[in-house]
Design an enzyme around this catalytic site. Structure first.
Site, PDB file in Angstrom:
ATOM      1  N   GLY A 177       0.856  -1.188   0.000  1.00 23.28           N
ATOM      2  CA  GLY A 177       0.000   0.000   0.000  1.00 23.28           C
ATOM      3  C   GLY A 177       0.882   1.225   0.000  1.00 23.28           C
ATOM      4  N   GLU A 213       0.522  -1.395  -4.828  1.00 29.11           N
ATOM      5  CA  GLU A 213      -0.532  -0.402  -4.636  1.00 29.11           C
ATOM      6  C   GLU A 213      -1.756  -0.842  -5.423  1.00 29.11           C
ATOM      7  OE1 GLU A 213      -1.204   2.415  -2.736  1.00 29.11           O
ATOM      8  OE2 GLU A 213      -3.047   2.243  -3.895  1.00 29.11           O
ATOM      9  N   LEU A 214      -2.900  -0.702  -4.774  1.00 33.31           N
ATOM     10  CA  LEU A 214      -4.145  -1.168  -5.364  1.00 33.31           C
ATOM     11  C   LEU A 214      -4.719  -0.175  -6.370  1.00 33.31           C
ATOM     12  CD1 LEU A 214      -6.305  -3.399  -5.199  1.00 33.31           C
ATOM     13  CD2 LEU A 214      -7.300  -2.193  -3.265  1.00 33.31           C
ATOM     14  N   ASN A 221      -3.443  -6.268  -5.662  1.00 35.89           N
ATOM     15  CA  ASN A 221      -4.076  -6.379  -4.361  1.00 35.89           C
ATOM     16  C   ASN A 221      -3.168  -7.228  -3.482  1.00 35.89           C
ATOM     17  OD1 ASN A 221      -5.587  -6.912  -2.119  1.00 35.89           O
ATOM     18  ND2 ASN A 221      -7.476  -7.345  -3.240  1.00 35.89           N
ATOM     19  N   SER A 222      -2.468  -6.571  -2.582  1.00 38.62           N
ATOM     20  CA  SER A 222      -1.487  -7.295  -1.777  1.00 38.62           C
ATOM     21  C   SER A 222      -2.150  -8.317  -0.863  1.00 38.62           C
ATOM     22  CB  SER A 222      -0.694  -6.304  -0.931  1.00 38.62           C
ATOM     23  OG  SER A 222      -1.554  -5.767   0.053  1.00 38.62           O
ATOM     24  N   ASP A 250      -5.102   1.854   5.487  1.00 39.84           N
ATOM     25  CA  ASP A 250      -6.488   2.274   5.702  1.00 39.84           C
ATOM     26  C   ASP A 250      -7.023   1.625   6.979  1.00 39.84           C
ATOM     27  OD1 ASP A 250      -6.390   3.657   3.305  1.00 39.84           O
ATOM     28  OD2 ASP A 250      -7.015   1.916   2.132  1.00 39.84           O
ATOM     29  N   THR A 292       6.832   9.208   4.031  1.00 42.24           N
ATOM     30  CA  THR A 292       5.685   9.065   3.129  1.00 42.24           C
ATOM     31  C   THR A 292       4.795  10.295   3.175  1.00 42.24           C
ATOM     32  OG1 THR A 292       4.188   8.059   4.733  1.00 42.24           O
ATOM     33  CG2 THR A 292       5.654   6.571   3.524  1.00 42.24           C
TER      34      THR A 292
END
Ligand code: SAM
Lengths: 429, 249
Positions: B70, B93-94, B126-127, B149, B224
């Site tokens: 992510g 990353e999605l 999608n990890s 999230d 980040t």
């Protein structure tokens, strides 16, 4: 925004459509003492030793909703059945008393009994694998209720198969994505199975079935898996190494034209290995009969040796099973909830003698089957099945298998619609 | 093609974030249609690291060792790239647009700094579903989960990227001794991640001393975009940093 096709199976699939029909299942006792056919909610048991129908000890006919998974334990003393009624029933096969009941929160898709008979494991619609510990074949006549503990999870994918490895060291689970996961079966499984030994990755569509092939030279065995990609793969499962791929659909010339641009290869629906690991029978969607693959473990290869066609009726097996003491491959074709039919469900049982050393396969006639008419009456419900019912069943079998194995994909519109219908979303508005 | 439209910032020559507007949240339980490698050996890493990986040579060439799960806009990776110039690292990353942004960012940095940033890349995936498709057992030495999230509702806890089940997969991808770094500004999530890790038999918390000695720890809250936002707002952060260990059986 790009139009995404969305699958929310784990959230939405719990309510299945009424159209859903369940394919029939068959399981043979490991030393050929008995035979079980599951059709819809019904568990039909035949005693091969006494050559008679078995009445279930709990007075029930099995389950309250479609049975999705059945299995005998390695020594044949236990049998487990489970499905859409969210109940896992564990039976003593001497008395056919249900001795343990396990309530699952979700529908159950796969079951397995540990080789020592101490644990029963099952997978639910969320992709979570649960475990219960048994206290042996208790003698009390009351059913003991057991609470399961979660053990591992396939993230958001429905589990299509669950088995313990021949040496009992691993529990193997396969899913509707394309994954086969090999997990060390721990000494305290109730605390979870955290150590992933390997993933067997190579299939490009859902894994529909798998089994182990072993012989004296390789007692720990290898894994053989069948998939929606129309291949059967041979794996060294401890490392997850793909040893050989047999393009079953293509090699057997089973290309199906679906009327549009693309030809599709048929799905592998089930497979069953001979006790010496040299042969694997494979059921393929739309194929009347089975394919026999030869499995050469010393050179690690799989190849088609024979197509056994059952021509006199459109017999497309939904499930295969065998025992370690007989050369017979047992097959069932069937579905429950056949719409608009006089007989709401159909189960047809056949046997093929094909796991012998070097003899030609023989498709047994009904009169030649062990247990004969008595067995067929018990397991099929009736003796003769009309042609017309057969062809309709063949169609229903296909639908049932698709529903079971292929992910439902909703387009965005459809999904929004489904979301609107959901109470949980409304609450937070 | 977009260059004329001031898509690249004049001062930094990096792609501007506003050209990559994205939905704030994606549902990680949904399958989207992006390509998924059949297995780790099917990933052609020479496309990701053209100067460092030769495609024909899959067995002896360098393997990815760090994964930023992510990764968002990629700030951490960019910092790590120069701190560990010999190590291959990848972001997962999605969100499509965000992934594209990170790709452009890396390419621009490579162009502006010849020889640098060759060891960093990103994939859209999608990890939660596809980690085993990218990494072999014990391939990774570091995994990062920075400001994931929160998914507050109880019924959405299984969407959380740290969970007891997913830790099994991370333990599989990490080698013994490898480290998992997590940080969040949401106290409840911080407690959740810490308790998941503390309860897992294959992870052990780093000691205070080890944390102080690890140069990467300092980057967690500062490198980040999300971390910078939090610190601008003077928010508190909660870390959980654990080592992959051999389980006692
Ligand atoms: C709050 S952001 C944090 C981004 C970055 N780590 C940072 O600190 O700035 C969380 C990111 O995780 C991504 N994400 C969420 N679920 C994911 C999943 N299953 N696989 C990959 N990425 C995911 C989101 O798209 C989002 O970019």
């Amino acid at each position: 925004m790009d139009v995404e096709s969305i699958t929310e199976e784990t959230e939405l699939h719990d309510k299945q459509s009424e159209l859903d029909v369940a394919p029939a299942l068959i399981a043979v006792h490991p030393t050929h003492h008995s035979l079980v056919v599951a059709i819809g909610s019904e568990l039909r048991v035949f005693d091969l030793q006494g050559s008679c129908c078995v009445i279930l000890g709990d007075g029930s006919s099995g389950h309250k909703d479609s049975i999705r998974a059945v299995s005998y334990g390695a020594n044949g003393k236990l049998f487990v059945s489970a499905g859409d009624d969210k109940l896992v029933k564990i039976w003593n096969t001497d008395t056919w008393q249900c001795i343990y009941n396990v309530s699952s929160e979700k529908r159950v898709t796969a079951v397995a009994i540990s080789n020592d008979g101490h644990y029963v494991s099952f997978a639910d619609k969320f992709g979570v694998v649960w475990v219960v510990e048994l206290e042996g074949l208790h003698q009390s006549s009351a059913v003991v209720e057991k609470k399961p503990a979660p053990m591992l999870s396939h993230y958001c994918s429905i589990i299509t198969g669950l088995e313990f490895s021949p040496d009992g060291k691993y529990i193997v689970s396969a899913d509707r994505d394309f994954k086969i996961r090999v997990t060390a079966f721990p000494t305290k499984p109730l605390e979870g199975a955290h150590e992933i030994q390997s993933f067997c990755l190579g299939h490009t569509k859902f894994v529909s079935c798998f089994t182990f092939v072993c012989n004296q030279e390789y007692p720990q065995g290898f894994l053989v898996s069948g998939s929606g990609d129309s291949t059967v793969c041979l794996w060294e499962y401890e490392s997850g190494t793909l040893l050989n791929t047999c393009e079953v659909g293509a090699e057997a010339g089973l290309l199906q034209s679906n009327g549009s641009e693309e030809d599709i290869l048929p799905v592998i629906t089930d497979l069953c290995a001979s006790r010496d690991g040299s042969l694997v029978a494979v059921a393929v969607q739309s194929l009347p009969g089975v394919l026999l693959l030869s499995c050469n473990l010393s050179v690690k290869s799989l190849s088609i040796v024979r197509k056994i066609t059952i021509t006199e009726e459109a017999f497309i097996p939904t499930c295969l099973s065998t025992s370690s003491t007989s050369e017979l491959l047992w097959l069932v074709m069937g579905v429950s909830n056949l719409k608009g039919s006089v007989s709401p469900s159909l189960a047809r049982v056949r046997a093929i003698s094909c796991f012998g050393q070097n003899s030609e396969p023989i498709i047994l006639a009904d009169s030649e089957i062990p247990g004969g008419e008595q067995l067929l009456k018990t397991l099929q419900g009736n003796l003769s099945i009309e042609k017309e019912v057969f062809s309709r069943t063949a169609e229903a079998v296909k639908i049932a298998m698709n529903n079971l194995l292929i992910k439902k994909e909703y387009n965005v519109e459809n999904r929004e619609y489904r979301k609107r219908g959901r109470n949980d979303k409304k609450k937070y508005k | 093609m977009l260059e004329n439209e001031a898509y690249l910032s004049k001062t930094t020559h990096l792609p501007r974030k506003r050209f990559f507007r994205a939905r704030a949240h994606s549902n990680p339980l949904s399958d989207s249609h992006f390509p998924v490698p059949i297995s780790p050996s099917h990933v052609d890493y020479s496309l990701h690291y053209p100067q460092l990986v030769v495609s024909s040579d899959t067995t002896s060439s360098k393997k990815v060792e760090f994964a930023d799960i992510g990764c968002g806009f990629g700030g951490l990776l960019i910092s790590l790239a120069t701190l560990f110039p010999e190590t291959l690292m990848i972001g997962m990353e999605l969100r499509d647009k965000v992934t594209e942004y990170v790709k452009e960012r890396i390419l621009a940095l490579r162009k502006a700094n010849p020889g640098q940033y060759q060891n960093v890349s990103v994939v859209r995936t999608n990890s939660m579903k596809y980690i085993p498709n990218y990494f072999q057992k014990a391939q990774l030495s570091k995994m990062f989960f920075l400001f994931p999230d929160p998914h507050f509702k109880e019924k959405n806890h299984r969407r959380r990227v740290i969970s007891p089940y997913l830790l099994d997969e991370y333990a599989y991808a990490l080698r013994v001794g490898g480290i998992i770094y997590t940080i969040t500004d949401v106290e409840e999530l911080g407690e959740w991640m810490n308790s998941c890790l503390a309860g897992h038999p294959m992870f052990e918390a780093l000691t205070q001393k080890e944390l102080e000695a690890d140069p990467v720890v300092k980057l967690l809250s500062s490198a980040t975009e999300e971390g910078q936002k939090v610190s601008r707002n003077g928010g508190q952060t909660f870390q959980a940093i654990y080592r992959r260990i051999t389980p006692i059986s």
